[in-house]
Design a protein around this motif. Sequence first.
Motif, short mmCIF file in Angstrom:
data_model
loop_
_atom_site.label_atom_id
_atom_site.label_comp_id
_atom_site.label_asym_id
_atom_site.label_seq_id
_atom_site.Cartn_x
_atom_site.Cartn_y
_atom_site.Cartn_z
N ILE A 253 7.28 -14.13 25.41
CA ILE A 253 8.68 -14.08 25.00
C ILE A 253 8.79 -13.45 23.61
O ILE A 253 9.78 -12.83 23.27
N HIS A 254 7.77 -13.65 22.87
CA HIS A 254 7.74 -13.12 21.51
C HIS A 254 7.88 -11.61 21.54
O HIS A 254 7.08 -10.92 22.11
N THR A 255 8.91 -11.11 20.92
CA THR A 255 9.14 -9.67 20.96
C THR A 255 8.50 -8.98 19.77
O THR A 255 8.40 -9.54 18.69
N TYR A 256 8.10 -7.75 20.03
CA TYR A 256 7.41 -7.01 18.99
C TYR A 256 8.37 -6.12 18.21
O TYR A 256 9.26 -5.49 18.76
N MET A 257 8.18 -6.12 16.91
CA MET A 257 8.94 -5.23 16.04
C MET A 257 7.94 -4.41 15.22
O MET A 257 7.01 -4.99 14.65
N CYS A 258 8.14 -3.10 15.19
CA CYS A 258 7.21 -2.27 14.43
C CYS A 258 7.40 -2.51 12.93
O CYS A 258 8.40 -3.07 12.49
N GLN A 259 6.44 -2.05 12.18
CA GLN A 259 6.43 -2.27 10.74
C GLN A 259 7.71 -1.74 10.09
O GLN A 259 8.32 -2.40 9.26
N GLU A 260 8.12 -0.54 10.53
CA GLU A 260 9.32 0.09 9.97
C GLU A 260 10.56 -0.78 10.12
O GLU A 260 11.29 -1.01 9.18
N CYS A 261 10.77 -1.26 11.36
CA CYS A 261 11.94 -2.08 11.63
C CYS A 261 11.85 -3.42 10.90
O CYS A 261 12.85 -3.93 10.42
N ASN A 262 10.66 -3.95 10.85
CA ASN A 262 10.44 -5.19 10.12
C ASN A 262 10.90 -5.07 8.67
O ASN A 262 11.62 -5.90 8.16
N GLU A 263 10.49 -3.96 8.06
CA GLU A 263 10.83 -3.75 6.65
C GLU A 263 12.32 -3.53 6.48
O GLU A 263 12.93 -4.00 5.54
N ARG A 264 12.90 -2.77 7.44
CA ARG A 264 14.33 -2.50 7.34
C ARG A 264 15.13 -3.79 7.42
O ARG A 264 16.08 -4.01 6.69
N ILE A 265 14.74 -4.66 8.34
CA ILE A 265 15.47 -5.92 8.50
C ILE A 265 15.26 -6.83 7.30
O ILE A 265 16.20 -7.47 6.83
N ALA A 266 14.05 -6.85 6.79
CA ALA A 266 13.78 -7.67 5.61
C ALA A 266 14.61 -7.19 4.43
O ALA A 266 15.19 -7.99 3.70
N ALA A 267 14.71 -5.88 4.26
CA ALA A 267 15.49 -5.33 3.15
C ALA A 267 16.96 -5.68 3.30
O ALA A 267 17.63 -6.02 2.34
N ARG A 268 17.45 -5.61 4.53
CA ARG A 268 18.85 -5.92 4.77
C ARG A 268 19.15 -7.39 4.47
O ARG A 268 20.20 -7.73 3.94
N THR A 269 18.23 -8.25 4.83
CA THR A 269 18.42 -9.67 4.57
C THR A 269 18.47 -9.94 3.08
O THR A 269 19.30 -10.70 2.60
N HIS A 270 17.59 -9.27 2.33
CA HIS A 270 17.59 -9.46 0.88
C HIS A 270 18.89 -8.97 0.26
O HIS A 270 19.43 -9.58 -0.64
N GLU A 271 19.41 -7.85 0.80
CA GLU A 271 20.67 -7.32 0.30
C GLU A 271 21.79 -8.34 0.49
O GLU A 271 22.61 -8.55 -0.38
N ARG A 272 21.81 -8.93 1.68
CA ARG A 272 22.87 -9.88 1.99
C ARG A 272 22.80 -11.10 1.07
O ARG A 272 23.83 -11.61 0.63
N ILE A 273 21.60 -11.54 0.77
CA ILE A 273 21.46 -12.67 -0.15
C ILE A 273 21.95 -12.27 -1.53
O ILE A 273 22.65 -13.03 -2.21
N ALA A 274 21.65 -11.04 -1.92
CA ALA A 274 22.02 -10.55 -3.25
C ALA A 274 23.53 -10.45 -3.42
O ALA A 274 24.05 -10.68 -4.50
N THR A 275 24.26 -10.13 -2.35
CA THR A 275 25.71 -10.00 -2.47
C THR A 275 26.40 -11.35 -2.46
O THR A 275 27.60 -11.43 -2.67
N GLY A 276 25.66 -12.41 -2.19
CA GLY A 276 26.23 -13.74 -2.25
C GLY A 276 26.98 -14.15 -1.00
O GLY A 276 27.77 -15.08 -1.02
N ASN A 277 26.76 -13.44 0.10
CA ASN A 277 27.44 -13.81 1.34
C ASN A 277 26.83 -15.03 2.00
O ASN A 277 27.42 -15.61 2.89
#
Length: 66
Positions: A29-53
């Motif tokens: 069930i565990h889905t695979y995410m390539c390194q690129e997408c992993n980093e993109r999602i991690a960066a987006r999450t950090h951005e969202r935390i930074a904006t205070g949402n």
Amino acid sequence: MRVKCVICDKIETLDDESLIAKRLRNRPIHTYMCQECNERIAARTHERIATGNFRFYRTRHDQDEW
Ligand SMILES: [Zn+2]
């Protein structure tokens, strides 16, 4: 072991002995995410935390009511 990234559909080859390959075999069930997408999602999450949402604490005003 060949895996496909769930986000960009990129096919990658994993070392069968690598930790991630073992994990995917144990839990299909565990889905695979390539390194690129992993980093993109991690960066987006950090951005969202930074904006205070993200709100970690919720103040409750309704407690004053009887
Ligand atoms: Zn990807």
